[in-house]
Design a protein around this motif. Structure first.
Motif, PDB file in Angstrom:
ATOM      1  N   GLY A 178      66.508   9.539  23.456  1.00  0.00           N
ATOM      2  CA  GLY A 178      65.702   8.799  22.498  1.00  0.00           C
ATOM      3  C   GLY A 178      64.235   8.694  22.845  1.00  0.00           C
ATOM      4  N   MET A 179      63.818   9.323  23.950  1.00  0.00           N
ATOM      5  CA  MET A 179      62.427   9.236  24.363  1.00  0.00           C
ATOM      6  C   MET A 179      61.644  10.421  23.819  1.00  0.00           C
ATOM      7  SD  MET A 179      62.783   7.910  28.306  1.00  0.00           S
ATOM      8  CE  MET A 179      61.072   7.415  28.392  1.00  0.00           C
ATOM      9  N   SER A 180      60.370  10.197  23.589  1.00  0.00           N
ATOM     10  CA  SER A 180      59.505  11.266  23.101  1.00  0.00           C
ATOM     11  C   SER A 180      59.200  12.256  24.221  1.00  0.00           C
ATOM     12  CB  SER A 180      58.192  10.682  22.573  1.00  0.00           C
ATOM     13  OG  SER A 180      57.410  10.176  23.643  1.00  0.00           O
ATOM     14  N   HIS A 181      58.637  13.387  23.832  1.00  0.00           N
ATOM     15  CA  HIS A 181      58.271  14.424  24.804  1.00  0.00           C
ATOM     16  C   HIS A 181      57.284  13.882  25.834  1.00  0.00           C
ATOM     17  CE1 HIS A 181      57.561  18.485  26.309  1.00  0.00           C
ATOM     18  NE2 HIS A 181      56.269  18.249  26.224  1.00  0.00           N
ATOM     19  N   ASP A 182      56.411  12.977  25.419  1.00  0.00           N
ATOM     20  CA  ASP A 182      55.414  12.417  26.332  1.00  0.00           C
ATOM     21  C   ASP A 182      55.991  11.338  27.235  1.00  0.00           C
ATOM     22  OD1 ASP A 182      53.434  14.049  25.279  1.00  0.00           O
ATOM     23  OD2 ASP A 182      52.848  12.585  23.758  1.00  0.00           O
ATOM     24  N   GLU A 183      57.022  10.627  26.757  1.00  0.00           N
ATOM     25  CA  GLU A 183      57.580   9.521  27.527  1.00  0.00           C
ATOM     26  C   GLU A 183      58.543   9.977  28.616  1.00  0.00           C
ATOM     27  OE1 GLU A 183      57.789   5.912  24.233  1.00  0.00           O
ATOM     28  OE2 GLU A 183      59.351   7.457  24.249  1.00  0.00           O
ATOM     29  N   ALA A 184      59.310  11.028  28.348  1.00  0.00           N
ATOM     30  CA  ALA A 184      60.381  11.448  29.252  1.00  0.00           C
ATOM     31  C   ALA A 184      59.912  11.742  30.680  1.00  0.00           C
ATOM     32  CB  ALA A 184      61.115  12.654  28.672  1.00  0.00           C
ATOM     33  N   PRO A 185      58.766  12.407  30.882  1.00  0.00           N
ATOM     34  CA  PRO A 185      58.370  12.707  32.267  1.00  0.00           C
ATOM     35  C   PRO A 185      58.212  11.485  33.151  1.00  0.00           C
ATOM     36  CG  PRO A 185      57.114  14.057  30.730  1.00  0.00           C
ATOM     37  CD  PRO A 185      57.859  13.047  29.906  1.00  0.00           C
ATOM     38  N   VAL A 186      57.881  10.329  32.570  1.00  0.00           N
ATOM     39  CA  VAL A 186      57.706   9.116  33.381  1.00  0.00           C
ATOM     40  C   VAL A 186      59.027   8.727  34.032  1.00  0.00           C
ATOM     41  CG1 VAL A 186      57.051   6.689  33.338  1.00  0.00           C
ATOM     42  CG2 VAL A 186      55.825   8.337  31.903  1.00  0.00           C
ATOM     43  N   ILE A 187      60.121   8.778  33.250  1.00  0.00           N
ATOM     44  CA  ILE A 187      61.437   8.445  33.793  1.00  0.00           C
ATOM     45  C   ILE A 187      61.849   9.465  34.855  1.00  0.00           C
ATOM     46  CG2 ILE A 187      63.891   8.246  33.246  1.00  0.00           C
ATOM     47  CD1 ILE A 187      62.293   5.887  32.294  1.00  0.00           C
ATOM     48  N   LEU A 188      61.586  10.733  34.579  1.00  0.00           N
ATOM     49  CA  LEU A 188      61.966  11.770  35.542  1.00  0.00           C
ATOM     50  C   LEU A 188      61.186  11.616  36.844  1.00  0.00           C
ATOM     51  CD1 LEU A 188      62.259  14.827  33.134  1.00  0.00           C
ATOM     52  CD2 LEU A 188      64.036  13.232  33.888  1.00  0.00           C
ATOM     53  N   ASP A 189      59.919  11.208  36.749  1.00  0.00           N
ATOM     54  CA  ASP A 189      59.130  10.964  37.961  1.00  0.00           C
ATOM     55  C   ASP A 189      59.720   9.811  38.770  1.00  0.00           C
ATOM     56  OD1 ASP A 189      57.365  13.014  37.469  1.00  0.00           O
ATOM     57  OD2 ASP A 189      55.834  11.720  36.555  1.00  0.00           O
ATOM     58  N   LEU A 190      60.215   8.776  38.090  1.00  0.00           N
ATOM     59  CA  LEU A 190      60.840   7.656  38.801  1.00  0.00           C
ATOM     60  C   LEU A 190      62.096   8.110  39.537  1.00  0.00           C
ATOM     61  CD1 LEU A 190      60.498   4.800  36.150  1.00  0.00           C
ATOM     62  CD2 LEU A 190      59.226   5.045  38.285  1.00  0.00           C
ATOM     63  N   ILE A 191      62.895   8.969  38.888  1.00  0.00           N
ATOM     64  CA  ILE A 191      64.106   9.467  39.541  1.00  0.00           C
ATOM     65  C   ILE A 191      63.747  10.349  40.735  1.00  0.00           C
ATOM     66  CG2 ILE A 191      66.169  10.880  39.223  1.00  0.00           C
ATOM     67  CD1 ILE A 191      66.247   9.910  36.329  1.00  0.00           C
ATOM     68  N   ARG A 192      62.695  11.154  40.592  1.00  0.00           N
ATOM     69  CA  ARG A 192      62.236  11.969  41.732  1.00  0.00           C
ATOM     70  C   ARG A 192      61.860  11.074  42.909  1.00  0.00           C
ATOM     71  NH1 ARG A 192      59.188  14.373  37.621  1.00  0.00           N
ATOM     72  NH2 ARG A 192      60.073  16.337  36.891  1.00  0.00           N
ATOM     73  N   ALA A 193      61.191   9.970  42.617  1.00  0.00           N
ATOM     74  CA  ALA A 193      60.787   9.052  43.688  1.00  0.00           C
ATOM     75  C   ALA A 193      62.011   8.437  44.357  1.00  0.00           C
ATOM     76  CB  ALA A 193      59.883   7.962  43.117  1.00  0.00           C
ATOM     77  N   LEU A 194      63.022   8.085  43.570  1.00  0.00           N
ATOM     78  CA  LEU A 194      64.245   7.521  44.143  1.00  0.00           C
ATOM     79  C   LEU A 194      64.958   8.534  45.032  1.00  0.00           C
ATOM     80  CD1 LEU A 194      65.665   5.613  41.042  1.00  0.00           C
ATOM     81  CD2 LEU A 194      64.513   4.624  43.020  1.00  0.00           C
ATOM     82  N   LYS A 195      64.856   9.810  44.690  1.00  0.00           N
ATOM     83  CA  LYS A 195      65.514  10.868  45.484  1.00  0.00           C
ATOM     84  C   LYS A 195      64.994  10.932  46.909  1.00  0.00           C
ATOM     85  CE  LYS A 195      66.561  15.000  44.522  1.00  0.00           C
ATOM     86  NZ  LYS A 195      66.518  16.438  44.152  1.00  0.00           N
ATOM     87  N   LYS A 196      63.787  10.454  47.126  1.00  0.00           N
ATOM     88  CA  LYS A 196      63.187  10.554  48.457  1.00  0.00           C
ATOM     89  C   LYS A 196      63.896   9.667  49.479  1.00  0.00           C
ATOM     90  CE  LYS A 196      58.605  11.724  46.640  1.00  0.00           C
ATOM     91  NZ  LYS A 196      57.186  11.301  46.510  1.00  0.00           N
ATOM     92  N   ASP A 197      64.603   8.652  48.997  1.00  0.00           N
ATOM     93  CA  ASP A 197      65.356   7.777  49.892  1.00  0.00           C
ATOM     94  C   ASP A 197      66.722   8.417  50.148  1.00  0.00           C
ATOM     95  OD1 ASP A 197      66.778   5.825  51.209  1.00  0.00           O
ATOM     96  OD2 ASP A 197      66.122   4.185  49.909  1.00  0.00           O
ATOM     97  N   LYS A 198      66.894   8.979  51.306  1.00  0.00           N
ATOM     98  CA  LYS A 198      68.106   9.743  51.615  1.00  0.00           C
ATOM     99  C   LYS A 198      69.307   8.860  51.950  1.00  0.00           C
ATOM    100  CE  LYS A 198      66.060  13.575  50.855  1.00  0.00           C
ATOM    101  NZ  LYS A 198      66.375  14.302  49.591  1.00  0.00           N
ATOM    102  N   THR A 199      69.124   7.538  51.884  1.00  0.00           N
ATOM    103  CA  THR A 199      70.273   6.648  52.049  1.00  0.00           C
ATOM    104  C   THR A 199      70.969   6.383  50.719  1.00  0.00           C
ATOM    105  OG1 THR A 199      69.062   4.565  51.729  1.00  0.00           O
ATOM    106  CG2 THR A 199      69.063   5.522  53.947  1.00  0.00           C
ATOM    107  N   LYS A 200      70.365   6.825  49.610  1.00  0.00           N
ATOM    108  CA  LYS A 200      70.890   6.546  48.283  1.00  0.00           C
ATOM    109  C   LYS A 200      71.619   7.758  47.705  1.00  0.00           C
ATOM    110  CE  LYS A 200      68.734   2.559  48.378  1.00  0.00           C
ATOM    111  NZ  LYS A 200      69.456   1.299  48.619  1.00  0.00           N
ATOM    112  N   THR A 201      72.594   7.469  46.859  1.00  0.00           N
ATOM    113  CA  THR A 201      73.318   8.493  46.114  1.00  0.00           C
ATOM    114  C   THR A 201      72.933   8.345  44.642  1.00  0.00           C
ATOM    115  OG1 THR A 201      75.180   8.334  47.644  1.00  0.00           O
ATOM    116  CG2 THR A 201      75.613   9.374  45.518  1.00  0.00           C
TER     117      THR A 201
END
Length: 264
Positions: A178-201
């Motif tokens: 439901g997100m626009s083409h411009d909005e979606a990258p913000v969420i993906l950037d947040l998930i990329r940042a969460l990936k950096k914590d190697k204690t998380k799944t």
């Protein structure tokens, strides 16, 4: 480590998820893919406790979660974001995050805070809420009621609430839906940042294969409720079972689907 063993649910005569056994390790992002009706969201609902399994188990770090409610599983370390936002619409943005920070601080084994106490008495928790809002670039909207936020900002806020809970496992069900083409990258950037914590799944249900290719360390494929492929993204995306499910390409004679394996 999150693990499902022979996880199954039946609705009458229909088996929506069929004996799915899978293990998800810390430090990995696993994308769960499959055609519409494959059982992806149902599998998520079984893990997070929105649905009760007909058979099989869910465990986290060796602790059986199968008999726990959805809220108890959240306290145990499962953080779930939905296709539709799950927020307090009449409260301001900051208050949504502060409540999540307080919930994480209280926890099942802590004495906890008085829900009706004055927030200014708890400067550390308020500061943490401000830090999370800054991380999701929403500090300028802290006083806005959630109901007035555009859809993209509501999705960002839901990620902020998950971050406030600090779960062991992040579960994202089509986070850019439901997100626009411009909005979606913000969420993906947040998930990329969460990936950096190697204690998380991190588990991700996503239809957009370009997103899956970029973010996933591993892909599992559900089809008709069964786990039919499991492996590295390039290998799984090129497999006959995925080609057939997504593109309608019939597998060539003698082609072998990518076998699934329990370990990441």
């Amino acid at each position: 480590m999150l693990q499902t063993t022979d996880l199954t649910i039946r609705f009458g005569g229909h088996v929506a998820v069929n004996a799915v056994s899978c293990r998800f390790e810390p430090g990995t992002l696993t994308a769960i893919v499959g055609p519409n009706g494959a059982g992806k969201t149902t599998y998520f609902n079984l893990i997070s406790g929105q649905l009760k399994a007909s058979a099989g188990t869910v465990s986290l770090n060796g602790r059986e979660l199968s008999g726990l409610s959805a809220s108890a599983r959240t306290r145990a370390g499962l953080g779930r974001a939905f296709q539709l936002t799950n927020l307090f619409p009449n409260l301001p943005v900051l208050e949504n995050v502060r409540l999540a920070v307080q919930a994480a601080h209280d926890g099942p084994h802590r004495r906890g805070l008085n829900l009706w106490s004055i927030w200014s008495d708890h400067a550390a928790l308020t500061q943490r809420a401000h830090e999370i809002l800054a991380a999701v670039a929403m500090s300028d909207k802290q006083d806005t009621p959630v109901s007035r936020l555009p859809h993209g900002d509501q999705r960002k806020l839901e990620v902020a609430l998950l971050m406030a809970l600090d779960p062991l496992v992040y579960m994202f069900d089509e986070p850019t839906a439901g997100m626009s083409h411009d909005e979606a990258p913000v969420i993906l950037d947040l998930i990329r940042a969460l990936k950096k914590d190697k204690t998380k799944t991190i588990l991700l249900v996503e239809h957009k294969m370009d997103v899956v290719r970029e973010l996933a360390d591993r892909i599992i494929v559900l089809h008709n409720g069964a786990l039919v492929a499991d492996g590295e993204p390039a290998e799984v995306i090129a497999s006959p079972v995925v080609q057939e499910a997504y593109l309608g390409v019939a597998p060539q004679a003698g082609a072998t689907p990518v076998p699934h394996q329990e370990a990441a």
